[in-house]
Design an enzyme around this catalytic site. Sequence first.
Site, PDB file in Angstrom:
ATOM      1  N   ASP A  29       0.812  -1.221   0.000  1.00 17.05           N
ATOM      2  CA  ASP A  29       0.000   0.000   0.000  1.00 17.05           C
ATOM      3  C   ASP A  29       0.844   1.270   0.000  1.00 17.05           C
ATOM      4  O   ASP A  29       1.962   1.291   0.527  1.00 17.05           O
ATOM      5  CB  ASP A  29      -0.869   0.044   1.267  1.00 17.05           C
ATOM      6  CG  ASP A  29      -2.048  -0.906   1.188  1.00 17.05           C
ATOM      7  OD1 ASP A  29      -2.078  -1.759   0.290  1.00 17.05           O
ATOM      8  OD2 ASP A  29      -2.938  -0.784   2.053  1.00 17.05           O
ATOM      9  N   HIS A 174       3.743  -2.272   3.104  1.00 17.67           N
ATOM     10  CA  HIS A 174       3.727  -0.874   2.646  1.00 17.67           C
ATOM     11  C   HIS A 174       4.995  -0.530   1.883  1.00 17.67           C
ATOM     12  O   HIS A 174       6.090  -0.927   2.308  1.00 17.67           O
ATOM     13  CB  HIS A 174       3.591   0.079   3.844  1.00 17.67           C
ATOM     14  CG  HIS A 174       2.300  -0.077   4.578  1.00 17.67           C
ATOM     15  ND1 HIS A 174       2.121  -1.017   5.564  1.00 17.67           N
ATOM     16  CD2 HIS A 174       1.115   0.566   4.442  1.00 17.67           C
ATOM     17  CE1 HIS A 174       0.878  -0.947   5.997  1.00 17.67           C
ATOM     18  NE2 HIS A 174       0.246   0.005   5.350  1.00 17.67           N
TER      19      HIS A 174
HETATM   20 ZN   LIG Z   1      -2.380   3.172   3.225  1.00 17.58          ZN
END
Ligand SMILES: [Zn+2]
Length: 206
Positions: A29, A174
Amino acid sequence: MRCKMRILKLLFPSVIFSTTAAGIHLTFDDGPHPTATPAVLGMLRERNIPATFFFLGQNVQQYPDIAKQVVSEGHQIGNHSFTHSNLFFKDKQFIQKQIIQTEEILESKLGIRTRFYRPPYGYFNLTLLNLLEEFGSACVLWNIDSKDYRLKQRSDVERRVLNRISNGSIFLFHDNNHTAHKLHTYLPGLLDKLLEKKLVFKPLQS
Ligand SMILES: [Zn+2]
């Protein structure tokens, strides 16, 4: 999140994405990020592992070439909103703009439309789910949160991830400012351990 996801899936079967098909799904992400995303791509390429990247519209606008590289290397792309706002208390107009602006930039820079949406922080409301249904998109949450953005030790990330795997597991990682400087400390080792388990990696598929 695993139990919560099952309940949500029962409540909103058509919008919440889940699968129990053989295979696991790695998701990254917050990119594209100027250093974290190329680093992740290199680690995935070396091991021939496909993944799904949930992009922020504002980052695609800023780093379109990195976004293009992710696509050209065969990874799946999802929409992670435009500015990473918590949409839980936002009205329909705001939420719609966050999704559509991102779709527009993905279409203009990459020539793609996404079928997958991940709400920032995992927060969503009925308005968001209704909009996703309207757009024909699935809301993708996760079962396994690596907490890569805050854990300090490689072993912490491995412990969180390796003991919870099942068919259809969706892993959350991430590629952002919080992980850029430390990805190399946990991700290659973790990917190798997942490969040792003979797991099949799959990008999300609708
Ligand atoms: Zn995020």
